[in-house]
Design a protein around this motif. Structure first.
Motif, PDB file in Angstrom:
ATOM      1  N   ASN A  63      28.476  23.829 -10.127  1.00  0.00           N
ATOM      2  CA  ASN A  63      29.838  24.034 -10.639  1.00  0.00           C
ATOM      3  C   ASN A  63      30.506  22.707 -10.974  1.00  0.00           C
ATOM      4  O   ASN A  63      31.191  22.574 -11.994  1.00  0.00           O
ATOM      5  CB  ASN A  63      30.668  24.794  -9.618  1.00  0.00           C
ATOM      6  CG  ASN A  63      30.232  26.248  -9.477  1.00  0.00           C
ATOM      7  OD1 ASN A  63      29.620  26.806 -10.390  1.00  0.00           O
ATOM      8  ND2 ASN A  63      30.543  26.851  -8.344  1.00  0.00           N
ATOM      9  N   ALA A  64      30.322  21.715 -10.104  1.00  0.00           N
ATOM     10  CA  ALA A  64      30.935  20.400 -10.346  1.00  0.00           C
ATOM     11  C   ALA A  64      30.353  19.745 -11.587  1.00  0.00           C
ATOM     12  O   ALA A  64      31.078  19.169 -12.413  1.00  0.00           O
ATOM     13  CB  ALA A  64      30.734  19.505  -9.129  1.00  0.00           C
ATOM     14  N   ASP A  97      28.917  21.278 -14.156  1.00  0.00           N
ATOM     15  CA  ASP A  97      29.359  22.022 -15.339  1.00  0.00           C
ATOM     16  C   ASP A  97      30.780  21.652 -15.732  1.00  0.00           C
ATOM     17  O   ASP A  97      31.107  21.544 -16.922  1.00  0.00           O
ATOM     18  CB  ASP A  97      29.275  23.529 -15.083  1.00  0.00           C
ATOM     19  CG  ASP A  97      27.853  24.046 -15.105  1.00  0.00           C
ATOM     20  OD1 ASP A  97      27.623  25.174 -14.612  1.00  0.00           O
ATOM     21  OD2 ASP A  97      26.975  23.324 -15.623  1.00  0.00           O
ATOM     22  N   ALA A  98      31.636  21.461 -14.722  1.00  0.00           N
ATOM     23  CA  ALA A  98      33.019  21.086 -15.015  1.00  0.00           C
ATOM     24  C   ALA A  98      33.084  19.734 -15.706  1.00  0.00           C
ATOM     25  O   ALA A  98      33.856  19.535 -16.657  1.00  0.00           O
ATOM     26  CB  ALA A  98      33.829  21.064 -13.722  1.00  0.00           C
ATOM     27  N   ARG A 149      31.899  20.127 -19.268  1.00  0.00           N
ATOM     28  CA  ARG A 149      32.911  20.758 -20.125  1.00  0.00           C
ATOM     29  C   ARG A 149      33.987  19.758 -20.522  1.00  0.00           C
ATOM     30  O   ARG A 149      34.456  19.768 -21.656  1.00  0.00           O
ATOM     31  CB  ARG A 149      33.538  21.957 -19.403  1.00  0.00           C
ATOM     32  CG  ARG A 149      32.670  23.204 -19.373  1.00  0.00           C
ATOM     33  CD  ARG A 149      33.484  24.415 -18.986  1.00  0.00           C
ATOM     34  NE  ARG A 149      34.031  24.299 -17.636  1.00  0.00           N
ATOM     35  CZ  ARG A 149      33.398  24.682 -16.538  1.00  0.00           C
ATOM     36  NH1 ARG A 149      32.183  25.191 -16.621  1.00  0.00           N
ATOM     37  NH2 ARG A 149      33.969  24.556 -15.359  1.00  0.00           N
ATOM     38  N   ARG A 150      34.373  18.922 -19.578  1.00  0.00           N
ATOM     39  CA  ARG A 150      35.368  17.903 -19.921  1.00  0.00           C
ATOM     40  C   ARG A 150      34.819  16.925 -20.949  1.00  0.00           C
ATOM     41  O   ARG A 150      35.532  16.471 -21.837  1.00  0.00           O
ATOM     42  CB  ARG A 150      35.799  17.152 -18.660  1.00  0.00           C
ATOM     43  CG  ARG A 150      36.739  17.948 -17.781  1.00  0.00           C
ATOM     44  CD  ARG A 150      37.485  17.038 -16.832  1.00  0.00           C
ATOM     45  NE  ARG A 150      36.612  16.351 -15.912  1.00  0.00           N
ATOM     46  CZ  ARG A 150      36.245  16.841 -14.724  1.00  0.00           C
ATOM     47  NH1 ARG A 150      36.685  18.033 -14.348  1.00  0.00           N
ATOM     48  NH2 ARG A 150      35.455  16.157 -13.936  1.00  0.00           N
ATOM     49  N   SER A 170      34.803  18.469 -24.330  1.00  0.00           N
ATOM     50  CA  SER A 170      36.122  18.777 -24.860  1.00  0.00           C
ATOM     51  C   SER A 170      36.566  17.749 -25.900  1.00  0.00           C
ATOM     52  O   SER A 170      37.561  17.936 -26.580  1.00  0.00           O
ATOM     53  CB  SER A 170      37.155  18.830 -23.726  1.00  0.00           C
ATOM     54  OG  SER A 170      37.410  17.539 -23.216  1.00  0.00           O
ATOM     55  N   ASP A 205      42.589  22.764 -24.105  1.00  0.00           N
ATOM     56  CA  ASP A 205      42.108  21.604 -23.346  1.00  0.00           C
ATOM     57  C   ASP A 205      42.043  20.334 -24.185  1.00  0.00           C
ATOM     58  O   ASP A 205      41.993  19.234 -23.629  1.00  0.00           O
ATOM     59  CB  ASP A 205      40.719  21.896 -22.758  1.00  0.00           C
ATOM     60  CG  ASP A 205      40.768  22.990 -21.699  1.00  0.00           C
ATOM     61  OD1 ASP A 205      41.857  23.165 -21.098  1.00  0.00           O
ATOM     62  OD2 ASP A 205      39.758  23.661 -21.486  1.00  0.00           O
TER      63      ASP A 205
END
Length: 297
Positions: A80-81, A83-84, A87-88, A91, A274
């Motif tokens: 999860n970390a 992937d976050a 994603r950033r 962006s 975002d």
């Protein structure tokens, strides 16, 4: 922290989840022997057996049942970390929907400057004349031609479009009488209204009487109409701004200099999302380019 090797913990978690050394090996892209070796190393490090090894399967021991959910949740947190963060990172991408003719004739020649100023922004151009739903998030911003209003969107006015007769100098058109003997090239607009540029409106606005506006050739794309005009196939009522390069090169001329006002171009976005920073950077840049083009003209 004193922890066993991460490779051994990873091998155990996969084997426990699949209850198979072979399936764990396929997931991690190693051999079953390597999985077995890592788990044996882990067992030696902990001083306990984690699996009961049977002929066709492996079964978690009590110690293995205690260790597995902790590692499962831990690796899920890792994923999860990561992937976050990814994603950033992605962006920094920016998708802008643009009319095909505007992209080809106005925007593309100027894009190298944007890329030079913002090398970290991955710009994607979505060229389409169809309306897009900016609220869906599939497209971050749009450049559209029209009257507005645009409910729910932030609309920054870029410039008013104008239209004028354009033709090849080889046609020798110098007067309205010459225009009457030429083939008129027409544009088919998706949503015509009272400001849509037509030869009828241009003639009425400039006091040209008796101009036969029927017949000729119609185009659904103004870049094709401009190319036909360059080839000497007729006179097109088009945007001088979109034909700037052709006019500067002498491929086209403005025989009369009589313009017809159209609608404005607008830069549209939701003001949310975002990547508001990327949208703002593109909006500031394109409005600066509009100002620059006005100064140059």
């Amino acid at each position: 922290m004193s922890l066993p090797p991460l490779a051994a913990l990873r091998a155990f978690e996969a084997a426990a989840r699949h209850q198979s050394f072979k399936k764990a090996a396929a997931e991690i892209a190693v051999t079953p022997t390597a999985i077995s070796h890592q788990i044996r190393l882990l067992e030696e490090t902990l001083g306990v057996r984690l699996f009961d090894r049977k002929p066709r399967q492996v079964v978690l021991t009590q110690a293995g049942q205690e260790l597995y959910p902790v590692l499962r949740d831990g690796f899920a947190s890792f994923a999860n970390a990561v992937d976050a963060i990814r994603r950033r990172k992605t962006s920094r991408g920016l998708t802008v929907s643009v009319l095909p003719s505007f992209a080809a004739k106005w925007l593309l020649p100027r894009l190298p400057d944007f890329q030079k100023r913002h090398p970290d922004i991955h710009l994607r151009l979505h060229t389409s004349a169809a309306a897009v739903d900016l609220a869906s998030g599939a497209v971050d911003a749009a450049i559209r031609y029209g009257r507005g209003p645009f409910p729910g969107l932030v609309a920054q006015t870029m410039f008013r479009e104008t239209f004028a007769p354009l033709c090849s100098p080889m046609l020798g058109i110098q007067s309205f009488a010459d225009l009457g003997n030429a083939t008129l090239l027409h544009l088919d607009w998706l949503h015509p209204d009272d400001v849509t540029p037509t030869w009828e409106r241009w003639a009425a606005a400039n006091g040209v009487k008796g101009l036969k506006t029927s017949g000729g050739i119609s185009f659904s794309d103004d870049t094709h109409a401009i190319q036909a005009a360059i080839a000497g196939q007729g006179v097109v009522l088009a945007s001088p701004a979109m034909a700037r390069d052709e006019l500067n090169a002498g491929l086209l001329i403005l025989p009369f200099g009589r313009h017809l006002d159209g609608h404005h171009y607008h830069f549209l976005h939701t003001g949310r999302g975002d990547n508001r920073t990327e949208v703002a950077a593109f909006g500031d840049w394109i409005l600066a380019e509009v100002t620059k083009s006005r100064t140059a003209s």
